[in-house]
Design an enzyme around this catalytic site. Structure first.
Site, PDB file in Angstrom:
ATOM      1  N   ASP A   1      38.809  35.599  48.802  1.00 59.20           N
ATOM      2  CA  ASP A   1      40.215  35.221  48.710  1.00 59.20           C
ATOM      3  C   ASP A   1      40.713  34.704  50.064  1.00 59.20           C
ATOM      4  O   ASP A   1      39.953  34.651  51.036  1.00 59.20           O
ATOM      5  CB  ASP A   1      41.034  36.430  48.233  1.00 59.20           C
ATOM      6  CG  ASP A   1      42.209  36.038  47.354  1.00 59.20           C
ATOM      7  OD1 ASP A   1      42.718  34.914  47.503  1.00 59.20           O
ATOM      8  OD2 ASP A   1      42.622  36.851  46.509  1.00 59.20           O
TER       9      ASP A   1
ATOM     10  N   ASP B   1      47.401  32.155  39.186  1.00 58.66           N
ATOM     11  CA  ASP B   1      46.760  33.203  38.391  1.00 58.66           C
ATOM     12  C   ASP B   1      46.979  32.944  36.903  1.00 58.66           C
ATOM     13  O   ASP B   1      48.069  32.534  36.496  1.00 58.66           O
ATOM     14  CB  ASP B   1      47.370  34.567  38.704  1.00 58.66           C
ATOM     15  CG  ASP B   1      46.777  35.204  39.947  1.00 58.66           C
ATOM     16  OD1 ASP B   1      45.868  34.616  40.537  1.00 58.66           O
ATOM     17  OD2 ASP B   1      47.231  36.294  40.321  1.00 58.66           O
TER      18      ASP B   1
END
Length: 339
Positions: free
Chosen positions: A157, A218
């Site tokens: 990430d 997301d």
């Protein structure tokens, strides 16, 4: 001495700009815990719902027994919040001892015994998005740790880091994973942080250094987020489809709430095609279409097969009509093999 330094620097640059680990020759498939389980740490009150070794072992059991593994879904992917809050005395990452008492190596062995692969999560920054230790300044050590545990995939990430560091840091992690000698699939969140700031990522560089990459927002448990992502992908900002394989995604036509999509596949001249129904009410929409609607123009035609159930649609030429019924919030997906 100056020539040696320059040569070493050039070698470092070269090693960090070519992943080539032999993986992801087809799109990797599996399960990731984030959408459903997030950072649930309450193992006392929710022992089957918290981020723990029990969760991933149970998921491995289900993927093996329910047929997902045999269908190609082989990755069990751990997301954020798995480590202890601090590294050990040697600077190594440690799995939370209460939630992963057996350790990551034992969990990887369990997953492998089911014929599956284990993925793990880390971050480019000092901390992960959930506030756990990140890989900044520990890239080589973390890569070696993951390999020693038997990890098969890494999602890296980009929280708590400057995006100016990404074109350097992400390739370095890919190179360090390669140096371990263990095949570790490398998933980068590199472009998502650029698009989040309305910037266009350099997809050619990303494709050289990552097996797959996170582009956008997301996904949640709703068709609204799915449609937002699909529609964003249709814009193809930065031409990311041009580096994503042998073909690309196109949006050549519309019919109210239905979109036409295609992607080139093998053998050359063949395509995967999809009709996406964005409607949310009523029954299935009747669609009378031709292959020319998708830009398919081979005069010899195509052998078309429903990709979901394997039934034959027939041998169709570009202007031949065929009828499909697409459910609301649904997709018709087929493969056309060029004759």
């Amino acid at each position: 001495m100056e020539k040696i330094v320059v040569l070493c620097f050039a070698v470092m640059l070269r090693c960090c700009h070519a992943l080539d680990n032999g993986l992801a020759r087809t799109p990797p498939m599996g399960w990731l815990s984030w959408q459903r389980y997030r950072c649930n740490l309450d193992c006392k009150n929710q022992p089957t719902e918290c981020v723990s070794e029990n969760l991933y072992m149970a998921m491995a059991d289900r993927m093996a027994s329910d047929g997902y593994r045999d269908a190609g879904y082989v990755y069990i992917n751990i997301d954020d919040c798995w480590p202890a809050k601090e590294r050990d005395a040697n600077g190594s990452l440690v799995a939370d001892p209460d939630r992963f008492p057996s350790g990551m190596k034992a969990l990887a062995d369990y997953v492998h015994a089911k014929g599956l692969k284990l993925g793990i999560y880390s971050d480019m920054g000092y901390k992960t998005c959930g506030g756990y230790p990140g890989s900044k300044f520990y890239i080589e050590q973390d890569a070696q740790t993951f390999a020693a545990w038997g990890i098969d995939s890494l999602k890296l990430d980009g929280c708590n880091s400057a995006i100016d560091d990404f074109p350097i840091g992400y390739p370095i992690m890919g190179a360090e994973l390669n140096k371990t000698g263990r095949p570790i699939l490398y998933s980068c969140s590199w472009p998502a942080y650029f698009t989040g700031q309305k910037l266009i990522p350099q997809y050619k560089d990303i494709a050289k250094n990552c097996n797959l990459w996170r582009n956008y927002i997301d996904i949640d448990d709703s068709f609204d987020t799915v449609t937002k992502i699909i529609q964003w992908f249709a814009q193809d900002q930065g031409n990311f489809t041009g580096v994503a394989g042998p073909g690309n995604w196109n949006d050549p036509d519309m019919d109210q709430n239905v979109e036409f999509w295609r992607r080139q596949i093998m053998p050359v001249g063949s395509y995967a095609i999809a009709l996406v129904n964005y409607g949310t009410a009523g029954g299935p929409t009747r669609m009378e279409v031709t292959l020319s609607n998708f830009g398919l123009d081979s005069p010899n035609g195509y052998n078309v097969t429903d990709a979901f159930d394997g039934t034959s649609v027939g041998v169709l030429k570009p202007e031949d009509n065929f009828v499909v019924y697409v459910k609301p919030s649904g997709v018709f997906f087929a493969v056309g093999i060029k004759l």
